[in-house]
Design an enzyme around this catalytic site. Structure first.
Site, PDB file in Angstrom:
ATOM      1  CB  CYS A 163      -0.932  -0.003   1.207  1.00 24.98           C
ATOM      2  SG  CYS A 163      -1.945   1.488   1.359  1.00 24.98           S
ATOM      3  CB  CYS A 179      -6.633   0.163   6.049  1.00 24.38           C
ATOM      4  SG  CYS A 179      -6.121  -0.321   4.385  1.00 24.38           S
TER       5      CYS A 179
END
Length: 398
Positions: free
Chosen positions: A124, A226
């Site tokens: 990410c 997340c």
């Protein structure tokens, strides 16, 4: 991948960049990645105090359903907006959910299907926060981006080929240092990034937030992946990958139970295996020793430092060197002597790194001492002093 020339440890003695080192802050536009947390909030405050032109950007990286994750994302956006309103800066929003799915999440699923344990935060950072975000910020006229990561960077320097780069450095707060998660970000991207809280310890960051009456001052730090939010990992993964239950087998070949699917377990794991008392075995904890993909068996044994959990060598691939150049020392007979981590917050481990490919994108690592629970899919990250050299994905160990 290019190899460097004249590599030596002195190349990593550049000083850390402080905000006060950046010239002409009043003419310098910085776009801060605002997550709705205290670290990015204080980063924006520190940049503003240093005289920069500051704007915020809230990234939407996951298309939530109407459950807990949706509520959390909306709360984060509201908190980011409240902080920006409080300190008087604009907040932009951008949706990178498609990029996240294509570049991060599909890889995450593929790794679990292959029996490995990936770290999506690393990908990410590489693909979203320091690529998609940086590219978007440039369209807003940014000279730099900034994030709330607990890491530091060196002053910029120019490589022989003319590329301007910077070293990635450990954060000052050893307990919060996040350089491990940023090792795959290229030095050219680091050169365009500021890390305002990298020179601070967490209590000081919260003190600054309280001093400025920010809504995020006492907000709990986010943990976990997340896109999973507060859900149980197993429940989340079952939505995307079919579970394949199988046998739990001891290290001496005795079947003692059933597992729910190898993807739910990781090497060295103790809790959540589902083994009760076993006949003729001592009342000691059981640990995951191996995932036998060919037979769909979970191999377990007793003893925290079971021999099957210990290894002194590993092979890593998909190497990302921060400088975008493999250190010349890895191609020498002596190898590169440095420190390494095979998981976040692990104490530094002394090792020697040798190239296992012509371009340095694959390496063999020999540790001075045996390592416990080296896990394929996780990252081996290398350091010299305060500088993070880069790292790669652990492929195998012995």
């Amino acid at each position: 991948m290019t190899t460097s020339t004249g590599f030596d440890n002195n190349a990593y003695n550049l000083p850390a960049l402080r905000l006060s080192d950046v010239p002409n802050p009043a003419q310098t536009r910085v776009v801060v990645g605002m997550s709705g947390g205290v670290d990015s909030s204080v980063s924006a405050v520190l940049l503003q105090q240093a005289g920069f032109q500051v704007e915020g950007l809230f990234m939407k990286n996951w298309e939530e359903d109407d459950g807990t994750e949706y509520c959390t994302a909306m709360e984060d956006l509201a908190d980011a907006q409240a902080v920006c309103d409080k300190i008087g800066i604009n907040l932009h929003t951008a949706n990178f959910a498609m990029e996240y799915w294509d570049r991060v999440f599909e890889h995450f699923l593929a790794e679990y299907q292959a029996g490995r344990t990936p770290n999506p935060d690393i990908l990410c950072n590489k693909e979203i926060k320091f690529k998609a975000f940086l590219d978007y910020a440039v369209t807003l006229g940014a000279d730099y981006i900034a994030t709330g990561h607990y890491t530091r960077r060196s002053v910029n320097y120019t490589r022989e080929d003319g590329l301007e780069v910077a070293h990635l450095m450990r954060g000052l707060d050893n307990n919060k240092d996040q350089s491990y998660f940023l090792h795959a970000v290229g030095g050219d991207k680091i050169a365009k990034t500021l890390f305002p809280v990298g020179e601070l310890e967490k209590p000081e960051v919260r003190r600054i937030a309280e001093e400025h009456d920010l809504i995020t001052a006492k907000k709990k730090d986010s943990t976990g992946i997340c896109f999973i939010g507060e859900r149980r990992f197993k429940d989340f993964l079952q939505q995307y990958l079919p579970a394949k239950p199988g046998n739990i087998v001891t290290d001496d070949g005795i079947t003692i139970g059933k597992h729910d699917g190898l993807m739910y377990y990781t090497l060295g794991q103790r809790g959540g295996i589902g083994i009760g008392g076993v006949k003729d075995r001592p009342e000691e904890p059981w640990f995951v020793l191996q995932k036998d993909l060919s037979n769909n068996e979970l191999i377990v044994g007793q003893g925290h430092d079971h021999p099957m959990l210990l290894s002194q060598r590993l092979t890593a691939y998909k190497l990302d060197w921060v400088e975008r150049i493999a250190p010349a020392a890895i191609f020498s007979e002596q190898g590169l002597k440095c420190m390494a981590k095979t998981r976040y917050r692990q104490p530094d481990q002394s090792c020697t790194v040798f190239a296992d490919s012509d371009d340095g994108s694959r390496v063999k690592v020999i540790f001075d001492e045996p390592q416990r629970a080296v896990t394929p899919g996780q990252s081996a990250v290398f350091y010299i002093g305060e500088v993070c050299l880069g790292g790669g994905v652990i492929e195998s160990f012995e």
